[in-house]
Write an enzyme that holds these catalytic residues in place. Structure first.
Site, PDB file in Angstrom:
ATOM      1  N   GLU A 128       9.372  -6.319  12.976  1.00 24.49           N
ATOM      2  CA  GLU A 128       8.912  -6.136  11.600  1.00 24.49           C
ATOM      3  C   GLU A 128       7.939  -7.254  11.225  1.00 24.49           C
ATOM      4  O   GLU A 128       8.097  -8.400  11.652  1.00 24.49           O
ATOM      5  CB  GLU A 128      10.113  -6.183  10.661  1.00 24.49           C
ATOM      6  N   LYS A 182       9.932   1.694   5.410  1.00 19.46           N
ATOM      7  CA  LYS A 182      11.213   1.031   5.182  1.00 19.46           C
ATOM      8  C   LYS A 182      11.813   1.582   3.897  1.00 19.46           C
ATOM      9  O   LYS A 182      11.125   1.725   2.872  1.00 19.46           O
ATOM     10  CB  LYS A 182      10.997  -0.484   5.075  1.00 19.46           C
ATOM     11  N   CYS A 234      15.042  -3.452   9.775  1.00 16.72           N
ATOM     12  CA  CYS A 234      15.730  -4.648   9.297  1.00 16.72           C
ATOM     13  C   CYS A 234      16.826  -4.329   8.274  1.00 16.72           C
ATOM     14  O   CYS A 234      17.908  -3.910   8.652  1.00 16.72           O
ATOM     15  CB  CYS A 234      14.692  -5.634   8.736  1.00 16.72           C
TER      16      CYS A 234
END
Length: 285
Positions: free
Chosen positions: A44, A119, A153
């Site tokens: 990321e 995300k 993440c």
């Protein structure tokens, strides 16, 4: 079916041009190619390295400048995927859409096709400092080696979204990450193990290492790649096929056997996916 995956512990360091970034990225991809990998995962926010190039006055670029590199980023990784015949999960890159910033994972197929997954869960820093917007939908992606998902993440810390990915058919979760200290790193690492156990899937995780001294919120990185399995007899006892050395510039590689997943889902010591008590708690539908 087996697939070989590599995960890159990308070394963030100050650069002076997009060409510097391209050469470093190509180095890792060529290394994965030499190891016979079919998939390679970048972390990321690794393209924040481009912010260190700076402007004409020598000041670092801001997060609002990063989308200006989107076309060059897409062209670079698409061409590398075609040249090497690899599936490349190009970490995440910040894009602009209708005046909003999104942190987006990209999958580059060997034929040059590009797929994207924003995300979905945004951290307080991303909201407060960078004004990021969350994505609004989950996709899974069909490949010649099976169905995969890309959850970035913080996403992996939410069991519901990984359950959705598994229900949609994903056997491998690619998780590009970027954490700046041990606390953040271990949140992502421990929950990756939990998601692998709960859903009987593989999780391929990696993060940034190194530092960008001139780039706000990217001055510190704490990262380690890991290729994580369910915890059952066909797999390593700790549920780790491979892991890197913490905070080192390196790449790890391992083979994922999808048949073992199907085996433990049916006849494992525990069958966590099959044994969900949907009569007691809501399930994905």
């Amino acid at each position: 079916m087996k697939l070989r995956v590599s995960a890159v512990q990308y070394q963030l360091q100050t650069i002076t041009s997009f060409d510097d970034f391209a050469k470093q990225s190509e180095h890792y991809i060529k290394t994965a190619e030499e190891f016979g990998a079919e998939f390679v995962l970048f972390p990321e926010f690794f393209t924040t390295q481009l912010m260190s190039i700076g402007d004409k006055d020598g000041h670092a670029l801001t997060i609002n400048d990063l989308p200006d590199f989107t076309e060059a980023y897409l062209n670079l990784f698409s061409s590398l995927a075609k040249r090497t015949n690899l599936h490349i999960i190009g970490g995440t890159h910040v894009i602009r859409k209708e005046d909003r910033l999104y942190n987006v994972a990209h999958l580059f197929y060997p034929d040059g096709t590009i797929a994207a997954q924003p995300k979905l869960h945004i951290t307080p820093t991303e909201v407060n400092e960078w004004k990021m917007a969350p994505g609004d939908g989950l996709q899974v992606f069909q490949t010649s080696k099976g169905t995969v998902a890309m959850l970035t993440c913080y996403d992996i810390e939410f069991p519901e979204i990984v359950r959705m990915a598994k229900a949609k058919g994903a056997d491998v979760i690619f998780c590009p990450s970027c954490t700046d200290d041990r606390h953040g790193f271990h949140r992502v690492r421990y929950t990756s193990h939990a998601r692998a156990i709960e859903n009987q899937v593989y999780v391929v995780l990696t993060g940034t290492v190194g530092s960008l001294p001139t780039v706000d919120f990217m001055r510190a990185n704490f990262g380690q790649a890991a290729i994580i399995t369910p915890n059952d007899i066909p797999f390593p006892p700790r549920g780790i096929l491979a892991e890197g050395e913490i905070n080192q510039d390196m790449i790890i590689t391992a083979d994922l056997d999808l048949d073992l997943l199907y085996q433990v889902r049916e006849q494992g010591s525990v069958t966590t996916w099959r044994d969900r008590r949907t009569d007691l708690y809501p399930d994905w539908n």
